[in-house]
Design an enzyme around this catalytic site. Structure first.
Site, PDB file in Angstrom:
ATOM      1  N   LYS A  96       0.837  -1.217   0.000  1.00 26.81           N
ATOM      2  CA  LYS A  96       0.000   0.000   0.000  1.00 26.81           C
ATOM      3  C   LYS A  96       0.863   1.255   0.000  1.00 26.81           C
ATOM      4  O   LYS A  96       0.736   2.123   0.853  1.00 26.81           O
ATOM      5  CB  LYS A  96      -0.973  -0.023   1.177  1.00 26.81           C
TER       6      LYS A  96
HETATM    7  O1  LIG Z   1      -4.962  -4.498  -0.106  1.00 25.14           O
HETATM    8  C1  LIG Z   1      -5.388  -5.440   0.566  1.00 25.14           C
HETATM    9  O2  LIG Z   1      -4.999  -6.575   0.358  1.00 25.14           O
HETATM   10  C2  LIG Z   1      -6.486  -5.206   1.508  1.00 25.14           C
HETATM   11  C3  LIG Z   1      -7.378  -4.213   1.155  1.00 25.14           C
HETATM   12  C4  LIG Z   1      -8.592  -4.109   1.857  1.00 25.14           C
HETATM   13  O3  LIG Z   1      -9.456  -3.324   1.509  1.00 25.14           O
HETATM   14  N1  LIG Z   1      -8.823  -4.941   2.902  1.00 25.14           N
HETATM   15  C5  LIG Z   1      -7.916  -5.879   3.300  1.00 25.14           C
HETATM   16  O4  LIG Z   1      -8.221  -6.626   4.244  1.00 25.14           O
HETATM   17  N2  LIG Z   1      -6.708  -5.982   2.647  1.00 25.14           N
HETATM   18  C6  LIG Z   1      -5.683  -6.936   3.109  1.00 25.14           C
HETATM   19  O5  LIG Z   1      -6.161  -8.266   2.891  1.00 25.14           O
HETATM   20  C7  LIG Z   1      -5.795  -9.129   3.965  1.00 25.14           C
HETATM   21  C8  LIG Z   1      -7.055  -9.658   4.631  1.00 25.14           C
HETATM   22  O6  LIG Z   1      -6.739 -10.615   5.595  1.00 25.14           O
HETATM   23  P1  LIG Z   1      -7.853 -11.593   6.265  1.00 25.14           P
HETATM   24  O7  LIG Z   1      -8.942 -10.696   6.750  1.00 25.14           O
HETATM   25  O8  LIG Z   1      -7.094 -12.240   7.359  1.00 25.14           O
HETATM   26  O9  LIG Z   1      -8.311 -12.531   5.194  1.00 25.14           O
HETATM   27  C9  LIG Z   1      -4.896  -8.282   4.883  1.00 25.14           C
HETATM   28  O10 LIG Z   1      -3.555  -8.442   4.457  1.00 25.14           O
HETATM   29  C10 LIG Z   1      -5.326  -6.855   4.601  1.00 25.14           C
HETATM   30  O11 LIG Z   1      -4.292  -5.918   4.801  1.00 25.14           O
END
Ligand SMILES: O=C(O)c1cc(=O)[nH]c(=O)n1[C@@H]1O[C@H](COP(=O)(O)O)[C@@H](O)[C@H]1O
Length: 272
Positions: A96
């Protein structure tokens, strides 16, 4: 990797799953802590057990940076392992980033050239000159935050500016940037109902969709509104897969969790 090659892999593996490697040293099985590089050993086991069921991995850089030099070494070993053992896998550095052009160029060099990730997540807030340095690499992509999965997305992203929600302005404006064919976008699975309108603005681009599993997003909804004839989706799950078990067979259980999602994805692909 080109989007066309990624699509080919998706149809071949009947999966558009991205496994998130958000590796928290406090959550990995304790017996791994005696290894020289516990984070890398954890990743290696997870990758070996899940690679058949997914097409992409997304290390979240925060989890590596939090461990200083050792974290960066684990990250570098992880990406090298993927390149060497599973070159067909698409890789995302979830960093990011985004800054003035001169600085973004350094971020782009780090992730897309030196570490050799296929893509990096980028924040759009600083605009054109902060994103374009990430778009200069052949067969590499910048994945721009459009509508994120978290509650705070409603603070700015859905607010109207000049009569239009800000995330729509981000989508439309980014299409005018140099090498915009190298853009993909993040849309949270928790915001699946927005996907219909998003697809009207960007009918073809790949979307990285995090938020299924731990954040409550539903795969069926994401597919219903966001899938294109070329699929156009990478659905990420991190914690629900990698921390499915703390026992010595954690990797096997992570593999089983990934397989469940892959089977659901295969069903969705059959509907195309
Ligand atoms: O850019 C991302 O991957 C991201 C964007 C977003 O809007 N929401 C989001 O959860 N993420 C990332 O996606 C992953 C979600 O993880 P879990 O919720 O454990 O499946 C994490 O690494 C967050 O930083």
């Amino acid at each position: 990797m080109s989007p066309q090659e990624l699509t080919k892999q998706i149809f071949k593996k009947k999966s558009f799953l991205c496994v998130g490697l958000d590796v928290d040293i406090d959550r990995i099985p304790t017996y791994l802590l005696s290894e020289d590089d516990p984070i890398f050993e954890f990743n290696k086991a997870i990758i070996d057990a899940t690679h058949k069921f997914c097409v992409a991995y997304k290390p979240n850089i925060a989890f590596y940076e939090a461990n200083g030099v050792e974290g960066w070494q684990a990250l570098e070993k992880t990406i090298n392992y993927l390149h060497h053992e599973y070159p067909e896998i698409y890789t995302i550095a979830d960093a990011k980033r985004g800054d003035i052009g001169n600085t973004s160029r350094m971020y782009a060099k780090t992730f897309l050239q030196d570490l050799g990730f296929d893509s990096v997540t980028v924040a759009p807030y600083m605009g054109k000159d902060s994103v374009e340095p990430f778009l200069e690499f052949e067969n590499r992509q910048a994945i721009l935050l459009a509508l994120t999965s978290n509650e705070g997305a409603f603070d700015f992203q859905t607010q109207e500016v000049n009569g239009e929600e800000l995330y729509k302005t981000v989508l439309k404006t980014s299409k005018t940037w140099k090498n915009s064919e190298n853009l993909m976008y993040v849309v949270g699975a928790t915001k699946a109902e927005f996907l219909k309108e998003i697809r009207e603005i960007i009918p073809e681009n790949f979307l990285l969709v995090p938020g299924v599993g731990a954040q409550g997003g539903k795969l069926e909804d994401v597919c219903k509104y966001g899938m294109t004839k070329n699929v156009g989706l990478l659905v990420n799950s991190s914690r629900k897969i990698i921390y499915a078990s703390e026992s010595s067979n954690f990797a096997e259980i992570a593999g089983a969790k990934a397989e469940v999602l892959q089977k659901q994805m295969a069903e969705e692909l059959n509907k195309l």
